[in-house]
Design a protein around this motif. Structure first.
Motif, short mmCIF file in Angstrom:
data_model
loop_
_atom_site.label_atom_id
_atom_site.label_comp_id
_atom_site.label_asym_id
_atom_site.label_seq_id
_atom_site.Cartn_x
_atom_site.Cartn_y
_atom_site.Cartn_z
N ASN A 337 4.67 8.93 -1.93
CA ASN A 337 3.11 8.83 -2.03
C ASN A 337 2.30 9.87 -1.46
O ASN A 337 1.34 10.04 -1.61
CB ASN A 337 2.91 7.44 -1.54
CG ASN A 337 2.76 6.33 -2.31
OD1 ASN A 337 2.51 6.32 -3.54
ND2 ASN A 337 3.22 5.14 -1.90
N ASN A 347 2.45 5.61 -13.15
CA ASN A 347 3.86 5.67 -12.12
C ASN A 347 4.91 5.68 -12.57
O ASN A 347 5.33 5.30 -13.82
CB ASN A 347 3.63 4.13 -11.47
CG ASN A 347 2.51 3.91 -10.68
OD1 ASN A 347 1.61 4.56 -10.42
ND2 ASN A 347 2.51 2.70 -9.77
N GLN A 352 4.01 3.42 -6.35
CA GLN A 352 3.10 4.53 -6.14
C GLN A 352 1.43 3.98 -6.12
O GLN A 352 0.98 3.21 -6.88
CB GLN A 352 3.02 5.26 -7.44
CG GLN A 352 4.39 6.15 -7.40
CD GLN A 352 4.15 7.21 -8.46
OE1 GLN A 352 4.91 7.13 -9.39
NE2 GLN A 352 3.73 8.46 -8.44
N THR A 353 0.98 4.51 -5.02
CA THR A 353 -0.49 3.97 -4.81
C THR A 353 -1.29 5.18 -4.77
O THR A 353 -2.52 4.85 -4.57
CB THR A 353 -0.61 3.26 -3.54
OG1 THR A 353 -0.05 4.09 -2.42
CG2 THR A 353 0.34 1.91 -3.55
N THR A 354 -0.96 6.33 -4.28
CA THR A 354 -2.03 7.78 -4.28
C THR A 354 -2.35 8.30 -5.29
O THR A 354 -3.05 9.26 -5.28
CB THR A 354 -1.22 8.62 -2.93
OG1 THR A 354 0.19 8.88 -3.47
CG2 THR A 354 -1.15 7.47 -1.73
#
Length: 426
Positions: A337, A347, A352-354
């Motif tokens: 991330n 993703n 995955q978040t960023t």
């Protein structure tokens, strides 16, 4: 005072010993290890690659040593290295036909039992498997979605809607052409990735056909879908749906055509709009939206998942355990991330978040979820080559052959390539 000085000197000496032996803060190893990673020069320079390398070095005290070849000579130079037993600890490669130049089973470790496997999204995991279902590498790359990207501003002005079936797409092309626009930008001068998209559902949805074609038990000529695809492509070209200059259109021409409104649709991937589409012309990324590719092989259309660079572990190398630790580090959310912060990508990892996801993908999320296939034809069909397909299509477009002849050429090129690459049965 003397005791204090002695303690200070002793402390400095201990620190020096720790530094020399690699036992300093953040090392975690009694001996530092250098992991070599071989890849294309441009690939190894990607920001998310340099980020994960730096993170790993800082956290462990180990060293990552890139071995970079110019993109144009990567395949041949890397193949020479492995043939001589001089391969790197980790090898970065896209899962395409060129991987057949390397002895995958003899050189690389299968990664089926790694703890991070469950961290991968389904399509990402499928992309990195060989035809026997073995996981060949850790995918660590931008994950694009390929489909039919269309100029929604133009469609809205014409009162037209995106298609949901092959029949609707054909009607849409006719309506666009009747309104005086070129329906599809088809870069026939050297490009044929569009055929990948059409063939993906043929093999992804029918694993038995994939096994049969890879055992040389059947050919494209035995598969009606291939003939249907080429029949549609030839007909679309003859109807003018690709415009008048499509035979001279190459990859560099797509941007000026799409950004000027010279064509309404093209079959490509989302990241292209952020890296290649001209930003100073009439239409920008904000004017585009996404629907499936319709090339007469799947009635509801299809999207292709990303073509991903994999990190493959050289099982004959000296640092196998260290390589597996490095891959484990790469696959941890707190690390990837950081590496992919602000990168436009779908993703690869479930956590995955960023990363940034394109509005085009978000707005078509339900359709993508229902019709997405892992990239299959280019990665799993032995001998498949976009360049060879482009050559066969060129003969069709220029009326040097008919549809049946084009199918025959595609078979001949594929079978010849599979034989050169040493696949059994060819």
């Amino acid at each position: 005072m003397a005791k204090t000085k002695l303690r200070s000197i002793a402390g400095l000496a201990l620190a020096a010993v720790m530094l020399l032996t690699g036992c300093g803060v953040g090392s975690g190893n009694s001996k530092r290890t250098t992991i070599t990673i071989m890849g294309r020069k441009s690939d190894l320079a990607k920001s998310y690659m340099t980020s994960i390398f730096k993170q790993y070095e800082t956290a462990t005290g180990n060293r990552i040593k890139p071995i970079a070849f110019e993109d144009s000579e990567f395949e041949s130079r890397a193949a020479e290295k492995f043939e001589k037993g001089d391969g790197a600890d980790i090898f970065m490669h896209f899962h395409n036909s060129d991987l057949g130049r390397f002895d995958v089973e003899g050189n690389f470790l299968y990664l089926n039992d790694q703890e991070w496997v469950d961290e991968l999204t389904d399509s990402t995991l499928e992309y990195c498997k060989d035809s026997e279902g073995n996981l060949m590498g850790l995918p660590y790359w931008e994950n694009s979605v390929s489909g039919c990207y269309y100029n929604k501003t133009i469609l809205d002005s014409l009162g037209l809607k995106p298609a949901r079936t092959q029949a609707e797409f054909d009607a849409l092309c006719r309506a666009i052409a009747d309104a005086g626009y070129t329906p599809i930008c088809w870069p026939a001068d050297g490009c044929a990735w569009m055929v990948q998209f059409a063939l993906d559902p043929v093999f992804a949805d029918n694993p038995e056909k994939l096994q049969q074609i890879n055992k040389n038990e059947i050919t494209y000529a035995d598969m009606p879908e291939v003939t249907d695809m080429l029949t549609w492509i030839e007909s679309a070209a003859d109807k003018g749906w690709f415009g008048t200059n499509y035979l001279k259109c190459n990859i560099d021409d797509i941007s000026p055509i799409m950004s000027s409104g010279g064509a309404v649709m093209t079959f490509i991937w989302d990241t292209w709009f952020y890296t290649d589409l001209a930003k100073d012309n009439k239409y920008t990324v904000d004017d585009f939206a996404l629907m499936p590719v319709f090339l007469n092989t799947e009635n509801r259309g299809t999207y292709e998942g990303g073509n991903l660079n994999m990190m493959m572990v050289n099982k004959n190398g000296k640092n196998v355990d260290a390589c597996l630790d490095f891959l484990d580090f790469c696959a941890k959310a707190e690390n990837y991330n950081i590496a992919f912060d602000g990168i436009s990508t779908v993703n690869c990892f479930k956590g995955q978040t960023t990363n940034i996801q394109s509005p085009m993908i978000k707005n078509a999320a339900d359709s993508v979820a229902a019709n997405l296939r892992a990239s299959t034809s280019a990665s799993k069909v032995f001998g498949f080559s976009d360049d060879d397909v482009a050559e066969a299509l060129n003969s069709l477009f220029r009326k040097k052959t008919d549809v049946a002849g084009c199918v025959k050429l595609m078979d001949e090129y594929r079978i010849s390539a599979a034989a050169r690459q040493g696949y059994e049965g060819f």
